[in-house]
Design an enzyme around this catalytic site. Structure first.
Site, PDB file in Angstrom:
ATOM      1  N   GLU A   9       9.204  21.268  -3.652  1.00  0.00           N
ATOM      2  CA  GLU A   9       8.206  21.953  -2.815  1.00  0.00           C
ATOM      3  C   GLU A   9       8.687  21.920  -1.374  1.00  0.00           C
ATOM      4  OE1 GLU A   9       3.718  21.203  -2.917  1.00  0.00           O
ATOM      5  OE2 GLU A   9       4.278  20.464  -0.929  1.00  0.00           O
ATOM      6  N   TYR A  41       1.105  26.890   1.467  1.00  0.00           N
ATOM      7  CA  TYR A  41       0.347  27.871   2.231  1.00  0.00           C
ATOM      8  C   TYR A  41      -0.473  27.079   3.233  1.00  0.00           C
ATOM      9  CZ  TYR A  41      -2.687  32.063   2.450  1.00  0.00           C
ATOM     10  OH  TYR A  41      -3.378  33.183   2.815  1.00  0.00           O
ATOM     11  N   ARG A  99      -7.760  26.300  -4.412  1.00  0.00           N
ATOM     12  CA  ARG A  99      -8.922  26.544  -3.558  1.00  0.00           C
ATOM     13  C   ARG A  99      -8.558  26.325  -2.109  1.00  0.00           C
ATOM     14  NH1 ARG A  99     -13.593  22.276  -2.981  1.00  0.00           N
ATOM     15  NH2 ARG A  99     -11.850  21.368  -1.793  1.00  0.00           N
ATOM     16  N   ASP A 101      -8.394  23.414   1.236  1.00  0.00           N
ATOM     17  CA  ASP A 101      -9.409  22.585   1.891  1.00  0.00           C
ATOM     18  C   ASP A 101      -9.819  23.274   3.172  1.00  0.00           C
ATOM     19  OD1 ASP A 101      -9.594  20.388   0.086  1.00  0.00           O
ATOM     20  OD2 ASP A 101      -7.581  19.787   0.738  1.00  0.00           O
ATOM     21  N   ALA A 114     -10.615  27.582  -7.236  1.00  0.00           N
ATOM     22  CA  ALA A 114      -9.310  28.078  -7.690  1.00  0.00           C
ATOM     23  C   ALA A 114      -9.478  28.977  -8.925  1.00  0.00           C
ATOM     24  CB  ALA A 114      -8.400  26.898  -8.008  1.00  0.00           C
ATOM     25  N   TYR A 134      -4.886  16.768 -11.054  1.00  0.00           N
ATOM     26  CA  TYR A 134      -5.077  15.537 -10.285  1.00  0.00           C
ATOM     27  C   TYR A 134      -5.091  14.287 -11.175  1.00  0.00           C
ATOM     28  CZ  TYR A 134      -6.140  18.941  -6.771  1.00  0.00           C
ATOM     29  OH  TYR A 134      -6.024  20.002  -5.906  1.00  0.00           O
ATOM     30  N   HIS A 138      -9.881  14.737  -8.827  1.00  0.00           N
ATOM     31  CA  HIS A 138     -10.028  15.343  -7.494  1.00  0.00           C
ATOM     32  C   HIS A 138     -11.124  14.600  -6.732  1.00  0.00           C
ATOM     33  CE1 HIS A 138     -11.217  18.343  -4.423  1.00  0.00           C
ATOM     34  NE2 HIS A 138      -9.922  18.589  -4.421  1.00  0.00           N
ATOM     35  N   LYS A 154      -9.108  26.214 -16.239  1.00  0.00           N
ATOM     36  CA  LYS A 154      -7.875  26.818 -15.714  1.00  0.00           C
ATOM     37  C   LYS A 154      -6.963  27.197 -16.880  1.00  0.00           C
ATOM     38  CE  LYS A 154      -7.978  24.462 -11.187  1.00  0.00           C
ATOM     39  NZ  LYS A 154      -7.398  23.441 -10.302  1.00  0.00           N
ATOM     40  N   LYS A 261      13.390  18.080   3.445  1.00  0.00           N
ATOM     41  CA  LYS A 261      14.524  17.188   3.784  1.00  0.00           C
ATOM     42  C   LYS A 261      15.539  17.163   2.640  1.00  0.00           C
ATOM     43  CE  LYS A 261      12.381  14.145   7.109  1.00  0.00           C
ATOM     44  NZ  LYS A 261      10.930  14.010   7.058  1.00  0.00           N
TER      45      LYS A 261
HETATM   46  P1  FAD Z   1     -10.349  23.573  -7.450  1.00  0.00           P
HETATM   47  O1  FAD Z   1      -9.678  23.516  -8.768  1.00  0.00           O
HETATM   48  O2  FAD Z   1     -11.181  24.768  -7.122  1.00  0.00           O
HETATM   49  O3  FAD Z   1     -11.226  22.249  -7.321  1.00  0.00           O
HETATM   50  C1  FAD Z   1     -11.880  21.900  -6.103  1.00  0.00           C
HETATM   51  C2  FAD Z   1     -13.149  21.100  -6.404  1.00  0.00           C
HETATM   52  O4  FAD Z   1     -14.132  21.969  -6.955  1.00  0.00           O
HETATM   53  C3  FAD Z   1     -12.929  19.995  -7.433  1.00  0.00           C
HETATM   54  O5  FAD Z   1     -13.686  18.880  -7.042  1.00  0.00           O
HETATM   55  C4  FAD Z   1     -13.408  20.582  -8.719  1.00  0.00           C
HETATM   56  O6  FAD Z   1     -13.926  19.601  -9.595  1.00  0.00           O
HETATM   57  C5  FAD Z   1     -14.507  21.550  -8.269  1.00  0.00           C
HETATM   58  N1  FAD Z   1     -14.523  22.776  -9.107  1.00  0.00           N
HETATM   59  C6  FAD Z   1     -13.443  23.510  -9.472  1.00  0.00           C
HETATM   60  N2  FAD Z   1     -13.812  24.599 -10.197  1.00  0.00           N
HETATM   61  C7  FAD Z   1     -15.164  24.532 -10.280  1.00  0.00           C
HETATM   62  C8  FAD Z   1     -16.126  25.357 -10.876  1.00  0.00           C
HETATM   63  N3  FAD Z   1     -15.778  26.481 -11.518  1.00  0.00           N
HETATM   64  N4  FAD Z   1     -17.450  24.987 -10.783  1.00  0.00           N
HETATM   65  C9  FAD Z   1     -17.803  23.854 -10.115  1.00  0.00           C
HETATM   66  N5  FAD Z   1     -16.914  23.026  -9.507  1.00  0.00           N
HETATM   67  C10 FAD Z   1     -15.617  23.364  -9.595  1.00  0.00           C
HETATM   68  N6  FAD Z   1      -3.706  23.089   0.005  1.00  0.00           N
HETATM   69  C11 FAD Z   1      -3.377  24.055   0.895  1.00  0.00           C
HETATM   70  O7  FAD Z   1      -4.153  24.372   1.789  1.00  0.00           O
HETATM   71  N7  FAD Z   1      -2.165  24.721   0.806  1.00  0.00           N
HETATM   72  C12 FAD Z   1      -1.259  24.439  -0.175  1.00  0.00           C
HETATM   73  O8  FAD Z   1      -0.193  25.037  -0.235  1.00  0.00           O
HETATM   74  C13 FAD Z   1      -1.578  23.402  -1.119  1.00  0.00           C
HETATM   75  N8  FAD Z   1      -0.729  23.082  -2.126  1.00  0.00           N
HETATM   76  C14 FAD Z   1      -1.073  22.172  -3.056  1.00  0.00           C
HETATM   77  C15 FAD Z   1      -0.218  21.902  -4.136  1.00  0.00           C
HETATM   78  C16 FAD Z   1      -0.567  20.976  -5.108  1.00  0.00           C
HETATM   79  C17 FAD Z   1       0.367  20.698  -6.253  1.00  0.00           C
HETATM   80  C18 FAD Z   1      -1.801  20.270  -5.015  1.00  0.00           C
HETATM   81  C19 FAD Z   1      -2.184  19.251  -6.050  1.00  0.00           C
HETATM   82  C20 FAD Z   1      -2.667  20.510  -3.952  1.00  0.00           C
HETATM   83  C21 FAD Z   1      -2.317  21.463  -2.969  1.00  0.00           C
HETATM   84  N9  FAD Z   1      -3.177  21.760  -1.898  1.00  0.00           N
HETATM   85  C22 FAD Z   1      -2.840  22.745  -0.990  1.00  0.00           C
HETATM   86  C23 FAD Z   1      -4.413  21.010  -1.713  1.00  0.00           C
HETATM   87  C24 FAD Z   1      -5.599  21.652  -2.484  1.00  0.00           C
HETATM   88  O9  FAD Z   1      -5.916  22.889  -1.904  1.00  0.00           O
HETATM   89  C25 FAD Z   1      -6.771  20.678  -2.425  1.00  0.00           C
HETATM   90  O10 FAD Z   1      -6.516  19.562  -3.228  1.00  0.00           O
HETATM   91  C26 FAD Z   1      -8.150  21.259  -2.724  1.00  0.00           C
HETATM   92  O11 FAD Z   1      -9.133  20.265  -2.379  1.00  0.00           O
HETATM   93  C27 FAD Z   1      -8.404  21.602  -4.171  1.00  0.00           C
HETATM   94  O12 FAD Z   1      -7.687  22.680  -4.608  1.00  0.00           O
HETATM   95  P2  FAD Z   1      -7.770  23.109  -6.178  1.00  0.00           P
HETATM   96  O13 FAD Z   1      -7.030  24.341  -6.317  1.00  0.00           O
HETATM   97  O14 FAD Z   1      -7.419  21.966  -7.033  1.00  0.00           O
HETATM   98  O15 FAD Z   1      -9.346  23.394  -6.255  1.00  0.00           O
END
Ligand code: FAD
Length: 283
Positions: A9, A41, A99, A101, A114, A134, A138, A154, A261
């Site tokens: 990454e 991103y 999704r 943060d 997401a 996670y 999460h 998913k 790096k």
């Molecule tokens: P989701 O899967 O949407 O989950 C977020 C929260 O909502 C969780 O607590 C979940 O339980 C809950 N949830 C999910 N779906 C539902 C639903 N349908 N109904 C009710 N609750 C739900 N962040 C960035 O800004 N840019 C990046 O490039 C980036 N890259 C990442 C790469 C990896 C490998 C990882 C693990 C994380 C990355 N992140 C990045 C951080 C990520 O955006 C955060 O961890 C964020 O809090 C959750 O993203 P997610 O896609 O897992 O969200």
């Protein structure tokens, strides 16, 4: 025995010097022959253009599959549609749909989770969609079981690949994998490994990711934290040990958070190459 994926990454740098540097670093990363390179991103969608450009460079110039990260933060259906058209034009075929943060002052937009973004990208068509998972759960999930349900959603939406959040205790990953298996989730997982190379950055990283630090790591910080050379070596050793154990437990792939790096990636890769090529001992 199947070959284990090795991927990296990178993140889009914030300034022009960093941007120049990243293209040089990517050529060095390419020498490790990764199966794919993912490009983050920026929080709040700040680096969208650069994420697309770097992803395109990886795919077109280096002929390595690239995975562009995309988040829901501030995203409308219209601008995601435009971003997807651009990525397609740029030769990017894989997207890690997240999704994101919410930084202060930002809003999510048309997509709440997401899963909403995954659905939208799939209906647009032409991309393999990746998603995050996670091992420790999460931080905002009401329960660990709920986290598994989200992963199942998913998977049922056709996600092709999971990439895990970083973690330092492999038992957390094995537990998650067992739960996925019980839930009927059969999507390959690239295991996210963060090399600990600088004791000063660890607190920030832990705050951002919400991950636990096992006693082994806190002892490492206490013992070597003030000696950068010793800490770097201890961190590389920890990552190699963690990866060796994961590979002997039959993981699908190792995803190294490179922090842009090349030396760190090389120092780890040369010690795990033999295991990657041998394939997994289990499964
Ligand atoms: P989701 O899967 O949407 O989950 C977020 C929260 O909502 C969780 O607590 C979940 O339980 C809950 N949830 C999910 N779906 C539902 C639903 N349908 N109904 C009710 N609750 C739900 N962040 C960035 O800004 N840019 C990046 O490039 C980036 N890259 C990442 C790469 C990896 C490998 C990882 C693990 C994380 C990355 N992140 C990045 C951080 C990520 O955006 C955060 O961890 C964020 O809090 C959750 O993203 P997610 O896609 O897992 O969200």
């Amino acid at each position: 025995m199947t070959k284990i994926d090795f991927s990296l990454e990178v993140f889009p740098p914030k300034d022009s010097v960093g941007v120049e540097e990243i293209y040089k670093s990517l050529r060095q990363f390419a020498e490790l022959k990764p199966d794919y390179i993912s490009v983050t991103y920026g929080a709040g969608g700040t680096s969208q253009g650069l994420t697309a450009e770097i992803s395109s460079f990886i795919a077109k110039e280096l002929s390595i599959p690239s995975v562009a990260h995309l988040t829901c933060v501030g995203a409308t259906k219209e601008n995601i549609n435009l971003a997807l058209q651009q990525l397609k034009l740029y030769g990017v075929k894989r997207i890690l749909a997240l999704r994101g943060d919410l930084p202060e002052g930002h809003q999510l937009g048309d997509f709440k989770y997401a899963t909403d973004l995954i659905e939208f990208i799939n209906s647009f068509g032409g991309f393999d969609v990746y998603a995050a998972c996670y091992p420790e759960g999460h931080s905002q999930s009401p329960s660990y079981d709920f986290d598994i349900k989200v992963a199942k959603m998913k998977a049922d939406l056709g996600v092709k690949h999971f990439v895990s959040q970083l973690f330092f205790d492999n038992d957390d990953f094995y537990r998650m994998r067992d739960e996925y298996s019980k839930a009927g989730i059969n999507v390959p997982i690239s295991v996210g490994i963060m090399p600990l190379t600088n004791a000063k950055n660890i607190l920030r990283m832990v705050t951002l990711s919400g991950c636990k630090l096992p006693a082994q790591v806190t002892k490492m910080i206490a013992k070597f934290g003030d000696n950068q050379e010793a800490f770097y070596q201890a961190g590389i050793n920890y990552a190699i040990h963690q990866i060796t154990d994961l590979i002997s437990h039959g993981v699908d792939g190792i995803h190294l958070y490179s922090m842009n790096k090349p030396k760190t990636a090389e120092d780890i890769y040369k010690n795990i190459k033999v295991f990657l090529n041998e394939g997994s001992c289990e499964n």
